[in-house]
Design an enzyme around this catalytic site. Structure first.
Site, PDB file in Angstrom:
ATOM      1  CB  CYS A 195      -0.952  -0.013   1.197  1.00 18.75           C
ATOM      2  SG  CYS A 195      -1.984  -1.477   1.309  1.00 18.75           S
ATOM      3  CG  ASP A 243      -6.246  -1.060  -5.353  1.00 18.65           C
ATOM      4  OD1 ASP A 243      -6.895  -0.033  -5.107  1.00 18.65           O
ATOM      5  OD2 ASP A 243      -5.091  -1.261  -4.938  1.00 18.65           O
ATOM      6  CG  HIS A 274      -5.660  -0.956  -1.544  1.00 20.35           C
ATOM      7  ND1 HIS A 274      -4.546  -0.767  -2.326  1.00 20.35           N
ATOM      8  CD2 HIS A 274      -5.428  -0.267  -0.397  1.00 20.35           C
ATOM      9  CE1 HIS A 274      -3.686  -0.003  -1.691  1.00 20.35           C
ATOM     10  NE2 HIS A 274      -4.183   0.305  -0.508  1.00 20.35           N
TER      11      HIS A 274
END
Length: 305
Positions: A195, A243, A274
């Site tokens: 991330c 995502d 995600h």
């Protein structure tokens, strides 16, 4: 608002859209990131959040505890990590978690955390890499603020990350690469991040870091105008089909890797969103996470061993 702050704000908004945090908590976190109520409300709406209820809820806003799952993490049981410190830029001291592989390591990997800082989950990733034969150093990018543990509110840790200029992140990560090289003398060096940490991995790749031989950024945002010509790393870019926000930079990442002539592979896991690798979150997908871990190990085996 800087690109990093924008990314962090969008993560908060999408956490609310996906039902991970209530609207009031989302607004509180966005305020910590510097968004006033009108801007925060507009961002929530732009990300698909429903309109606010007619009657606002009462009571003090609190930061909910991170969601946990009972699913098994991807990879082997982790080896223990050790809290370590080392010299950073400009006389600073950096903090990290170190996990040494047993016997002769195949290589060594720098691990970069998500937007909550250095958590037990990221320590576990370092430990799993060590159990798989790769010594690992998980850097705390909040070291100069006293470390992630000095923040009692994870939202405040996230907000602080948003205040740090990219140049400082790069300097601290380069120092961590040097520490990794010192601890794993003679080993080829790799990097992975998740991330926010995936974005940091892309950032270091675009910052003329020649010591990395491989990297695996997981669903991280690509810096604007990224130029990968200063690295020699073989890059495995990991993405999630659902995502859309991060996938918007996937083609640009591929183009930058091709322009730099780097060995690379871009893999998108179907049916997941995600942060699907994080086994402490509600988006965790055990099957995809296991497949991604094996894919990364194969990549490191090829380019670090």
């Amino acid at each position: 608002m800087t690109p990093i702050q924008r990314y962090l704000a969008e993560e908060v908004a999408l956490d609310h859209v996906d039902g991970l945090i209530p609207r009031r908590e989302a607004l509180r976190r966005l305020a910590l990131l510097g968004l006033g109520l009108p801007a925060a409300t507009a961002l929530l709406a732009a990300c698909g959040a429903p309109e606010a209820p007619a009657r606002p809820t009462t009571g003090a806003a609190t930061s909910p505890a991170p969601a946990t799952t009972t699913a098994s993490p991807a990879g082997p049981p982790p080896l223990p990590t050790e809290a370590v410190t080392f010299a950073g830029p400009e006389g600073t001291t950096l903090q990290a978690a170190w996990a040494a592989a047993e016997g002769d390591a195949k290589g060594a990997v720098l691990v970069i955390h998500e937007n909550r800082g250095l958590t037990d989950h990221i320590r576990s990733v370092a430990g799993r890499l060590a159990a798989s034969g790769y010594s690992a150093l998980a850097l705390d990018l909040l070291s100069r603020e006293g470390g992630t543990a000095s923040f009692t509110d994870t939202a405040q840790a996230t907000a602080k990350l948003g205040e740090i200029p990219p140049e400082r992140f790069v300097a601290d990560m380069k120092a961590a690469v040097g520490e990794l090289d010192r601890r794993a003398e003679g080993a080829k060096l790799g990097m992975m991040g998740f991330c926010f940490g995936g974005g940091m991995t892309w950032l270091l790749l675009a910052s003329a870091e020649p010591r990395l031989s491989a990297a695996a950024p997981f669903y991280g945002p690509l810096p604007d105008n990224a130029d990968m010509t200063g690295t020699k790393a073989a890059v495995l870019g990991v993405y999630a089909e659902q995502d859309e926000r991060i996938n918007a930079t996937r083609d640009a990442a591929k183009a930058a890797l091709e322009k730099a002539g780097l060995t690379h592979d871009i893999v998108t896991f179907p049916g997941v969103g995600h942060a699907f690798f994080n086994d402490t979150g509600r988006r965790y997908n055990a099957q995809a996470a296991a497949q991604a871990y094996e894919r990364v190990l194969a990549w490191f085996d090829r380019h670090l061993s």
